[in-house]
Design a protein around this motif. Structure first.
Motif, PDB file in Angstrom:
ATOM      1  N   ILE A 155       0.832  -1.197   0.000  1.00 55.02           N
ATOM      2  CA  ILE A 155       0.000   0.000   0.000  1.00 55.02           C
ATOM      3  C   ILE A 155       0.871   1.253   0.000  1.00 55.02           C
ATOM      4  O   ILE A 155       2.030   1.218   0.427  1.00 55.02           O
ATOM      5  N   THR A 156       0.297   2.338  -0.489  1.00 54.99           N
ATOM      6  CA  THR A 156       0.943   3.642  -0.459  1.00 54.99           C
ATOM      7  C   THR A 156      -0.146   4.694  -0.299  1.00 54.99           C
ATOM      8  O   THR A 156      -1.290   4.475  -0.731  1.00 54.99           O
ATOM      9  N   PRO A 157       0.145   5.817   0.350  1.00 58.49           N
ATOM     10  CA  PRO A 157      -0.881   6.857   0.488  1.00 58.49           C
ATOM     11  C   PRO A 157      -1.334   7.375  -0.872  1.00 58.49           C
ATOM     12  O   PRO A 157      -0.565   7.389  -1.839  1.00 58.49           O
ATOM     13  N   LEU A 158      -2.590   7.812  -0.944  1.00 56.89           N
ATOM     14  CA  LEU A 158      -3.079   8.468  -2.156  1.00 56.89           C
ATOM     15  C   LEU A 158      -2.290   9.759  -2.355  1.00 56.89           C
ATOM     16  O   LEU A 158      -2.124  10.552  -1.429  1.00 56.89           O
ATOM     17  N   THR A 159      -1.789   9.964  -3.565  1.00 60.54           N
ATOM     18  CA  THR A 159      -0.915  11.101  -3.817  1.00 60.54           C
ATOM     19  C   THR A 159      -1.099  11.594  -5.242  1.00 60.54           C
ATOM     20  O   THR A 159      -1.582  10.870  -6.110  1.00 60.54           O
ATOM     21  N   GLY A 160      -0.713  12.834  -5.494  1.00 57.29           N
ATOM     22  CA  GLY A 160      -0.816  13.376  -6.845  1.00 57.29           C
ATOM     23  C   GLY A 160      -2.250  13.677  -7.224  1.00 57.29           C
ATOM     24  O   GLY A 160      -3.182  13.542  -6.431  1.00 57.29           O
ATOM     25  N   GLY A 161      -2.451  14.047  -8.467  1.00 59.21           N
ATOM     26  CA  GLY A 161      -3.772  14.452  -8.922  1.00 59.21           C
ATOM     27  C   GLY A 161      -4.510  13.414  -9.727  1.00 59.21           C
ATOM     28  O   GLY A 161      -5.479  13.742 -10.420  1.00 59.21           O
ATOM     29  N   SER A 162      -4.071  12.155  -9.655  1.00 59.28           N
ATOM     30  CA  SER A 162      -4.721  11.105 -10.446  1.00 59.28           C
ATOM     31  C   SER A 162      -4.423   9.747  -9.832  1.00 59.28           C
ATOM     32  O   SER A 162      -3.478   9.589  -9.044  1.00 59.28           O
ATOM     33  N   LEU A 163      -5.219   8.760 -10.198  1.00 64.75           N
ATOM     34  CA  LEU A 163      -4.928   7.389  -9.782  1.00 64.75           C
ATOM     35  C   LEU A 163      -3.639   6.908 -10.434  1.00 64.75           C
ATOM     36  O   LEU A 163      -2.904   6.096  -9.860  1.00 64.75           O
ATOM     37  N   MET A 164      -3.352   7.407 -11.632  1.00 65.24           N
ATOM     38  CA  MET A 164      -2.099   7.095 -12.319  1.00 65.24           C
ATOM     39  C   MET A 164      -0.905   7.510 -11.461  1.00 65.24           C
ATOM     40  O   MET A 164       0.070   6.756 -11.320  1.00 65.24           O
ATOM     41  N   SER A 165      -0.962   8.695 -10.858  1.00 66.39           N
ATOM     42  CA  SER A 165       0.117   9.155  -9.980  1.00 66.39           C
ATOM     43  C   SER A 165       0.251   8.260  -8.757  1.00 66.39           C
ATOM     44  O   SER A 165       1.368   7.991  -8.289  1.00 66.39           O
ATOM     45  N   CYS A 166      -0.881   7.783  -8.238  1.00 65.92           N
ATOM     46  CA  CYS A 166      -0.848   6.870  -7.091  1.00 65.92           C
ATOM     47  C   CYS A 166      -0.137   5.570  -7.456  1.00 65.92           C
ATOM     48  O   CYS A 166       0.648   5.035  -6.667  1.00 65.92           O
ATOM     49  N   ALA A 167      -0.417   5.052  -8.653  1.00 63.63           N
ATOM     50  CA  ALA A 167       0.226   3.812  -9.092  1.00 63.63           C
ATOM     51  C   ALA A 167       1.722   4.017  -9.277  1.00 63.63           C
ATOM     52  O   ALA A 167       2.533   3.148  -8.903  1.00 63.63           O
ATOM     53  N   GLU A 168       2.127   5.153  -9.828  1.00 58.52           N
ATOM     54  CA  GLU A 168       3.557   5.441  -9.989  1.00 58.52           C
ATOM     55  C   GLU A 168       4.237   5.512  -8.627  1.00 58.52           C
ATOM     56  O   GLU A 168       5.349   4.991  -8.441  1.00 58.52           O
ATOM     57  N   ALA A 169       3.581   6.162  -7.657  1.00 59.98           N
ATOM     58  CA  ALA A 169       4.144   6.258  -6.305  1.00 59.98           C
ATOM     59  C   ALA A 169       4.231   4.888  -5.653  1.00 59.98           C
ATOM     60  O   ALA A 169       5.196   4.589  -4.944  1.00 59.98           O
ATOM     61  N   TYR A 170       3.231   4.042  -5.908  1.00 60.12           N
ATOM     62  CA  TYR A 170       3.262   2.687  -5.340  1.00 60.12           C
ATOM     63  C   TYR A 170       4.501   1.934  -5.816  1.00 60.12           C
ATOM     64  O   TYR A 170       5.221   1.322  -5.022  1.00 60.12           O
ATOM     65  N   PHE A 171       4.764   1.945  -7.126  1.00 60.25           N
ATOM     66  CA  PHE A 171       5.899   1.186  -7.650  1.00 60.25           C
ATOM     67  C   PHE A 171       7.232   1.758  -7.162  1.00 60.25           C
ATOM     68  O   PHE A 171       8.175   1.012  -6.913  1.00 60.25           O
ATOM     69  N   ALA A 172       7.314   3.068  -7.009  1.00 63.84           N
ATOM     70  CA  ALA A 172       8.549   3.659  -6.500  1.00 63.84           C
ATOM     71  C   ALA A 172       8.754   3.309  -5.035  1.00 63.84           C
ATOM     72  O   ALA A 172       9.863   2.957  -4.611  1.00 63.84           O
ATOM     73  N   GLN A 173       7.674   3.375  -4.258  1.00 59.20           N
ATOM     74  CA  GLN A 173       7.779   3.192  -2.811  1.00 59.20           C
ATOM     75  C   GLN A 173       7.852   1.724  -2.414  1.00 59.20           C
ATOM     76  O   GLN A 173       8.719   1.320  -1.640  1.00 59.20           O
ATOM     77  N   SER A 174       6.933   0.908  -2.930  1.00 55.02           N
ATOM     78  CA  SER A 174       6.816  -0.476  -2.487  1.00 55.02           C
ATOM     79  C   SER A 174       7.696  -1.448  -3.265  1.00 55.02           C
ATOM     80  O   SER A 174       8.189  -2.430  -2.711  1.00 55.02           O
ATOM     81  N   GLU A 175       7.875  -1.201  -4.563  1.00 55.85           N
ATOM     82  CA  GLU A 175       8.646  -2.114  -5.398  1.00 55.85           C
ATOM     83  C   GLU A 175      10.010  -1.542  -5.793  1.00 55.85           C
ATOM     84  O   GLU A 175      10.868  -2.268  -6.278  1.00 55.85           O
ATOM     85  N   GLN A 176      10.197  -0.237  -5.578  1.00 54.58           N
ATOM     86  CA  GLN A 176      11.418   0.475  -5.981  1.00 54.58           C
ATOM     87  C   GLN A 176      11.751   0.207  -7.454  1.00 54.58           C
ATOM     88  O   GLN A 176      12.886  -0.062  -7.824  1.00 54.58           O
ATOM     89  N   LEU A 177      10.692   0.294  -8.269  1.00 53.53           N
ATOM     90  CA  LEU A 177      10.817   0.167  -9.718  1.00 53.53           C
ATOM     91  C   LEU A 177      10.359   1.481 -10.364  1.00 53.53           C
ATOM     92  O   LEU A 177       9.181   1.855 -10.255  1.00 53.53           O
ATOM     93  N   PRO A 178      11.244   2.216 -11.016  1.00 57.10           N
ATOM     94  CA  PRO A 178      10.825   3.422 -11.723  1.00 57.10           C
ATOM     95  C   PRO A 178       9.742   3.082 -12.749  1.00 57.10           C
ATOM     96  O   PRO A 178       9.953   2.237 -13.627  1.00 57.10           O
TER      97      PRO A 178
END
Length: 330
Positions: free
Chosen positions: A141-164
């Motif tokens: 999980i990652t907090p809701l962030t940015g102005g779109s669900l797309m931004s949330c998914a990007e943050a998830y991969f950076a934070q939880s998977e450490q995949l750009p």
């Protein structure tokens, strides 16, 4: 190009790799899938848009994983849209389509005239992976962030998977000549190859609220490659993503011809639900006959509705619960 060839890429996900930059990706086009999902419900426009975006993300992400069963994306929020849940079921056999289903829970009275993401308050974005019986489900999980669900998914991969990871999405209602208005969606997902992603230690990143961002995970040649492919992706136009006049293969050549794009077999996706009367009965098997009696309607039946596909199940109360009679004995 004929209409038939224009629509050949609808409801597919095309995997690709950019050999010059060590980046993998997906191109997705959804048409009938969205119609199948959204036609089950009478969602307000803002909720429809959120569900469409979530379904498109699910198609792109689901195809990156070797699934034996199910991937779920979920948003939980304190806003008017309380929850969005999407499921991606991997193909049961080679050549068969993957299946997607989705639904949203919301307070209609709290919805505003604002943008879709204005209906989502504080909360979290989650990805759950369940490979089926005998395996331990995974959740990140990652907090809701940015102005779109797309931004949330990007943050998830950076934070939880450490995949750009980067997404470019387009979705909305469209009308073709002589046709009726319907939903279409298209998008591109880029991701640094997993073996090339470094493990980042330390506290905080450059993203909103100190979250890690893709730029925190790349350095040296990898950073140059990542920035270059993102520059190319920034030139994509909404109509190129949605189609249907631009084939995904042509789009990849247009965007990334210098990166030596290489495509793999496309994966068809369909709207599909896994609900059944047996599963409803199984979920009710924890209740006693007294509990079942409280659930019985004035017509003398126990009913259940699937939130995803709208299927309606009607059962004899005597045949459900852990004190149920064997139907064969009646």
């Amino acid at each position: 190009m004929t209409l038939g060839s224009k629509l050949a890429w609808d409801d597919t996900v095309l995997p690709f790799q950019l050999d010059m930059s060590d980046v993998r990706g997906r191109v997705a086009r959804l048409d009938g899938v969205l119609q199948g999902i959204l036609s089950q419900h009478d969602y307000p426009a803002q909720v429809e848009a959120l569900v469409a975006e979530m379904a498109l993300l699910t198609a792109l992400i689901g195809q990156t994983i070797k699934l034996r069963w199910k991937l779920q994306l979920q948003v939980q929020s304190k806003g008017p849209v309380r929850m969005i849940a999407t499921d991606y079921y991997g193909p049961e056999k080679d050549g068969e389509p993957a299946r997607i289903r989705a639904y949203a829970s919301f307070d209609r009275d709290r919805l505003t005239d604002g943008a879709p993401m204005d209906q989502v308050g504080e909360g979290y974005f989650a990805i759950m992976l369940d490979q089926g019986q005998g395996t331990q489900p995974y959740q990140g999980i990652t907090p809701l962030t940015g102005g779109s669900l797309m931004s949330c998914a990007e943050a998830y991969f950076a934070q939880s998977e450490q995949l750009p990871t980067r997404f470019s999405l387009s979705f909305g209602k469209s009308t073709e000549a002589g046709g009726v208005e319907h939903w279409r969606a298209g998008g591109v997902m880029l991701q640094v190859m997993p073996k090339a992603s470094p493990h980042v230690t330390g506290e905080g990143g450059s993203g909103e609220g100190g979250l890690l961002a893709a730029s925190d995970l790349v350095q040296g040649d990898e950073e140059e490659n990542w920035n270059r492919v993102n520059f190319h992706l920034d030139t994509v136009e909404a109509l190129e993503l949605i189609g249907p006049s631009v084939a995904p293969t042509d789009l990849l050549v247009r965007l990334f011809h210098e990166e030596q794009p290489r495509v793999f077999d496309a994966q068809p996706v369909r709207f599909g639900c896994s609900c059944s009367e047996d599963k409803v009965r199984q979920s009710l098997s924890i209740y006693s006959a007294k509990d079942i009696e409280k659930m019985t309607t004035d017509e003398g039946t126990v009913t259940a509705d699937c939130q995803y596909c709208g299927a309606h199940y009607v059962m004899d109360p005597k045949t459900v619960g852990f004190e149920a009679e064997d139907p064969g004995e009646s």
